[in-house]
Motif scaffolding. Structure first.
Motif, mmCIF file in Angstrom:
data_model
loop_
_atom_site.group_PDB
_atom_site.id
_atom_site.type_symbol
_atom_site.label_atom_id
_atom_site.label_comp_id
_atom_site.label_asym_id
_atom_site.label_seq_id
_atom_site.Cartn_x
_atom_site.Cartn_y
_atom_site.Cartn_z
ATOM 1 N N UNK B 33 -1.008 -1.035 -1.941
ATOM 2 C CA UNK B 33 -0.148 -0.816 -0.785
ATOM 3 C C UNK B 33 -0.177 0.653 -0.380
ATOM 4 N N UNK B 34 -0.039 0.895 0.914
ATOM 5 C CA UNK B 34 0.211 2.234 1.441
ATOM 6 C C UNK B 34 1.574 2.225 2.127
ATOM 7 N N UNK B 35 2.424 3.199 1.736
ATOM 8 C CA UNK B 35 3.740 3.369 2.339
ATOM 9 C C UNK B 35 3.866 4.789 2.883
ATOM 10 N N UNK B 36 4.798 4.927 3.833
ATOM 11 C CA UNK B 36 5.181 6.243 4.345
ATOM 12 C C UNK B 36 6.684 6.377 4.152
ATOM 13 N N UNK B 37 7.118 7.535 3.644
ATOM 14 C CA UNK B 37 8.552 7.754 3.418
ATOM 15 C C UNK B 37 9.025 8.967 4.205
ATOM 16 N N UNK B 38 10.061 8.773 5.010
ATOM 17 C CA UNK B 38 10.727 9.851 5.723
ATOM 18 C C UNK B 38 12.225 9.706 5.515
ATOM 19 N N UNK B 39 12.953 10.795 5.781
ATOM 20 C CA UNK B 39 14.404 10.748 5.642
ATOM 21 C C UNK B 39 15.008 9.732 6.604
ATOM 22 N N UNK B 40 14.464 9.693 7.803
ATOM 23 C CA UNK B 40 15.061 8.836 8.842
ATOM 24 C C UNK B 40 14.756 7.358 8.617
ATOM 25 N N UNK B 41 13.518 7.050 8.266
ATOM 26 C CA UNK B 41 13.094 5.653 8.217
ATOM 27 C C UNK B 41 13.011 5.081 6.813
ATOM 28 N N UNK B 42 13.095 5.933 5.802
ATOM 29 C CA UNK B 42 12.937 5.436 4.439
ATOM 30 C C UNK B 42 11.482 5.090 4.149
ATOM 31 N N UNK B 43 11.282 4.106 3.270
ATOM 32 C CA UNK B 43 9.940 3.664 2.894
ATOM 33 C C UNK B 43 9.477 2.570 3.846
ATOM 34 N N UNK B 44 8.384 2.826 4.514
ATOM 35 C CA UNK B 44 7.822 1.849 5.448
ATOM 36 C C UNK B 44 6.430 1.431 4.972
ATOM 37 N N UNK B 45 6.176 0.134 4.976
ATOM 38 C CA UNK B 45 4.858 -0.356 4.605
ATOM 39 C C UNK B 45 3.881 -0.135 5.757
ATOM 40 N N UNK B 46 2.769 0.498 5.440
ATOM 41 C CA UNK B 46 1.739 0.721 6.456
ATOM 42 C C UNK B 46 0.659 -0.349 6.393
ATOM 43 N N UNK B 47 0.172 -0.624 5.170
ATOM 44 C CA UNK B 47 -0.931 -1.581 5.015
ATOM 45 C C UNK B 47 -1.005 -2.021 3.566
ATOM 46 N N UNK B 48 -1.598 -3.206 3.337
ATOM 47 C CA UNK B 48 -1.886 -3.557 1.961
ATOM 48 C C UNK B 48 -3.122 -4.429 1.839
ATOM 49 N N UNK B 49 -3.716 -4.375 0.653
ATOM 50 C CA UNK B 49 -4.983 -5.015 0.347
ATOM 51 C C UNK B 49 -4.828 -5.933 -0.858
ATOM 52 N N UNK B 50 -5.534 -7.041 -0.825
ATOM 53 C CA UNK B 50 -5.626 -7.918 -1.987
ATOM 54 C C UNK B 50 -7.096 -8.104 -2.272
#
Lengths: 111, 117
Positions: B33-50
């Protein structure tokens, strides 16, 4: 879209006090995980709850999954400075490994 | 203990530059998984692979972001061109998912702190 609301957003308490943080949603989740994140590090899994009404204990931490599987709580007894961190709840739907994260509760335990 | 390794840990660059972030998942894990974390949005999922195949990248701005897994030991997230609003901490996580148990933990790296000036 499944959303998880965590409260409070910030919590500052004295060492030795008890506290509870909450994770609420209008959606049903098949499982819910709690993570703790320390500054400069990634989240680390504390517990997974999967059954409505389930209660799990991890030393001084007690986790509860709501009967309807829409909410969860984390209770810490006799908080210690080492409990300081960002507590994140994350839910997944049936058959999905994809997690939806709440924005977290930032806990500061003051000596 | 096995760990997810992310590089670089910190990146500061000017807007318009290409940014590449790398992740080495835990050996044997089949989901990344790739996530992005910011103060405003928290942890957001960007993409994931299986099993190295992309399953969902709906959280990723496709005009500038791309995610790939060239092999089982490397996942990359690229931003081109970068913009100041991309400043955030980017996390990679890996896990082992089986047909009988999808409630497996995700193991996170320590993130790449990205600042776009």
């Amino acid at each position: 879209t499944q959303l998880l609301e965590q409260s409070p957003q910030f919590l500052s308490i004295q060492e030795g006090e008890n506290l509870t943080v909450y994770c609420n949603s209008s959606s049903v989740f098949s499982s819910l995980q709690w993570y703790r994140q320390e500054p400069g590090e990634g989240p680390v899994l504390l517990v997974t709850v999967v059954t409505g009404g389930e209660v799990k204990k991890l030393k001084r931490l007690t986790f509860q999954f709501g009967d309807a599987r829409k909410d969860s709580s984390l209770h810490i007894t006799a908080a210690q400075t080492g409990d300081t961190g960002l507590y994140l709840c994350a839910g997944s739907g049936a058959g999905s490994y994809q997690l939806t994260f709440g924005k977290g509760t930032k806990l500061s335990v003051i000596p | 203990d096995a760990r997810v390794t992310q590089t670089p840990r910190h990146k500061v660059t000017e807007m318009g530059q290409e940014v590449t972030m790398r992740c080495q998942p835990i050996l044997g894990h089949n989901t990344v998984f790739w996530y992005r974390q910011t103060m405003m949005q928290g942890l957001e999922l960007l993409a994931y692979f299986r099993n190295r195949a992309p399953l969902d990248d709906s959280g990723m701005p496709k005009d500038r972001f791309s995610a790939e897994m060239p092999d089982a030991t490397l996942a990359t997230l690229k931003i081109q061109p970068s913009e100041p609003r991309d400043s955030a901490v980017y996390f990679c996580a890996s896990g082992l998912v089986t047909s009988s148990n999808s409630n497996q933990p995700q193991h996170f790296g320590d993130g790449t702190r990205l600042s776009i000036l």
